[in-house]
Design a protein around this motif. Sequence first.
Motif, PDB file in Angstrom:
ATOM      1  N   GLY A 156      54.535 110.285  25.987  1.00 16.02           N
ATOM      2  CA  GLY A 156      55.481 110.503  24.900  1.00 16.02           C
ATOM      3  C   GLY A 156      55.322 111.867  24.270  1.00 16.02           C
ATOM      4  O   GLY A 156      56.305 112.508  23.884  1.00 16.02           O
ATOM      5  N   LEU A 157      54.087 112.337  24.166  1.00 16.91           N
ATOM      6  CA  LEU A 157      53.834 113.649  23.596  1.00 16.91           C
ATOM      7  C   LEU A 157      54.495 114.743  24.427  1.00 16.91           C
ATOM      8  O   LEU A 157      55.119 115.665  23.888  1.00 16.91           O
ATOM      9  N   LEU A 158      54.369 114.652  25.747  1.00 13.76           N
ATOM     10  CA  LEU A 158      54.997 115.636  26.623  1.00 13.76           C
ATOM     11  C   LEU A 158      56.514 115.641  26.443  1.00 13.76           C
ATOM     12  O   LEU A 158      57.152 116.699  26.385  1.00 13.76           O
ATOM     13  N   ALA A 159      57.099 114.437  26.351  1.00 17.64           N
ATOM     14  CA  ALA A 159      58.551 114.342  26.163  1.00 17.64           C
ATOM     15  C   ALA A 159      58.969 114.943  24.820  1.00 17.64           C
ATOM     16  O   ALA A 159      59.958 115.684  24.732  1.00 17.64           O
ATOM     17  N   ASN A 160      58.187 114.653  23.777  1.00 11.36           N
ATOM     18  CA  ASN A 160      58.531 115.159  22.450  1.00 11.36           C
ATOM     19  C   ASN A 160      58.365 116.669  22.362  1.00 11.36           C
ATOM     20  O   ASN A 160      59.149 117.346  21.686  1.00 11.36           O
ATOM     21  N   ILE A 161      57.353 117.193  23.040  1.00 12.57           N
ATOM     22  CA  ILE A 161      57.189 118.658  23.071  1.00 12.57           C
ATOM     23  C   ILE A 161      58.397 119.299  23.738  1.00 12.57           C
ATOM     24  O   ILE A 161      58.921 120.312  23.266  1.00 12.57           O
ATOM     25  N   GLY A 162      58.859 118.693  24.845  1.00 19.27           N
ATOM     26  CA  GLY A 162      60.046 119.217  25.527  1.00 19.27           C
ATOM     27  C   GLY A 162      61.270 119.204  24.630  1.00 19.27           C
ATOM     28  O   GLY A 162      62.001 120.196  24.539  1.00 19.27           O
ATOM     29  N   ALA A 163      61.495 118.084  23.932  1.00 25.37           N
ATOM     30  CA  ALA A 163      62.650 117.983  23.031  1.00 25.37           C
ATOM     31  C   ALA A 163      62.531 118.967  21.875  1.00 25.37           C
ATOM     32  O   ALA A 163      63.518 119.587  21.460  1.00 25.37           O
ATOM     33  N   PHE A 164      61.304 119.131  21.362  1.00 26.53           N
ATOM     34  CA  PHE A 164      61.101 120.059  20.240  1.00 26.53           C
ATOM     35  C   PHE A 164      61.379 121.496  20.671  1.00 26.53           C
ATOM     36  O   PHE A 164      62.010 122.263  19.930  1.00 26.53           O
ATOM     37  N   ILE A 165      60.921 121.878  21.867  1.00 27.09           N
ATOM     38  CA  ILE A 165      61.165 123.232  22.367  1.00 27.09           C
ATOM     39  C   ILE A 165      62.659 123.480  22.528  1.00 27.09           C
ATOM     40  O   ILE A 165      63.182 124.548  22.183  1.00 27.09           O
ATOM     41  N   ILE A 166      63.371 122.482  23.037  1.00 21.45           N
ATOM     42  CA  ILE A 166      64.823 122.608  23.222  1.00 21.45           C
ATOM     43  C   ILE A 166      65.516 122.856  21.881  1.00 21.45           C
ATOM     44  O   ILE A 166      66.330 123.768  21.735  1.00 21.45           O
TER      45      ILE A 166
END
Length: 329
Positions: A156-166
Amino acid sequence: MDHDHSASDRHEHNHGALQSGDHNHQAGKHIHGVGGHAHGANQRRTFWAALITVCFMVLELIGGLTSGSLALVADAAHMLTDSVSLGFAWFAFKLAARPSDALRSYGFDRLQIVVAYTNGVAMILVVVWIFVEAGLRLLSPEKVEATTMLWVAAAGLLANIGAFIILNGADRDNLNIRGALLHVLGDLLGSVAAIVAAIVILRTGWMPIDPLLSALVGLLLLSSAIRLVRDAGHILLEGVPSHLSADEIARDLCQSVQGVDNIHHVHIWALTSERPLITLHARLSEAVTSASVISEIKDRLKKKFGISHATIEIELESCADNNQPLRGC
């Protein structure tokens, strides 16, 4: 500053108001200009962030229920509300791109602010739920399967980092983007809290760390959510943008535009955080022409204060509206 000007007075300055042709709000002529590119980028980034959030919300919910972790279930709850919120944010951007029409002369831009306000309120409710659930867990601790919790939280952390960067690459002055970022940041912090809680439980077996870290994440999010609600609510109430002042604008126009005797009946508000608007009355001396002064006032407002839409009522004698305060001169 006088606030007796009604909404219809602001939008339909019919008693002698003169407007420049580049601000035509007839149907089909709602122009975003340079902002259109940023608007499209915001819309695309919000869509991808929403898609990522939906996918991993399902994973975290399953993992939280399987492991018994409040941190994971709380983060999945974040992601559920965030998925809806990001979906609404994307829809608001999509709808705001539509041209104005006969019923909505300013188009649909304000919908972004409504969604931002709703996102802030939703986050506050989620935080309240986390506090209540954390309190119950502290009173009656539940066993947590820490290994499952750790792996799910890491994904989940990896997914959230991706969404945050976007989303972080979008226009962060936009309240709709701020609302979306707030939700994704909540998910990111929730994943970090779940990872830390899982590690502590694996090493020490201390179960209260799970609800305690969940409550800490809630505290971190609460202030941001309150600020978002406050800022969006200020725009919805048609408050004066924080970087503008009616008195300062009136003084500047009197000093910089030749032939302006005084400025009064000033009203400033905003459609969105990027689109301030103003209406004002300008009393002129007899030595100038109205058309030239209007152009100078509009040019000054745009260059000095960033206000590209102004409605100006010119007066050569007394004000048609009684008891209006004079400003600046």
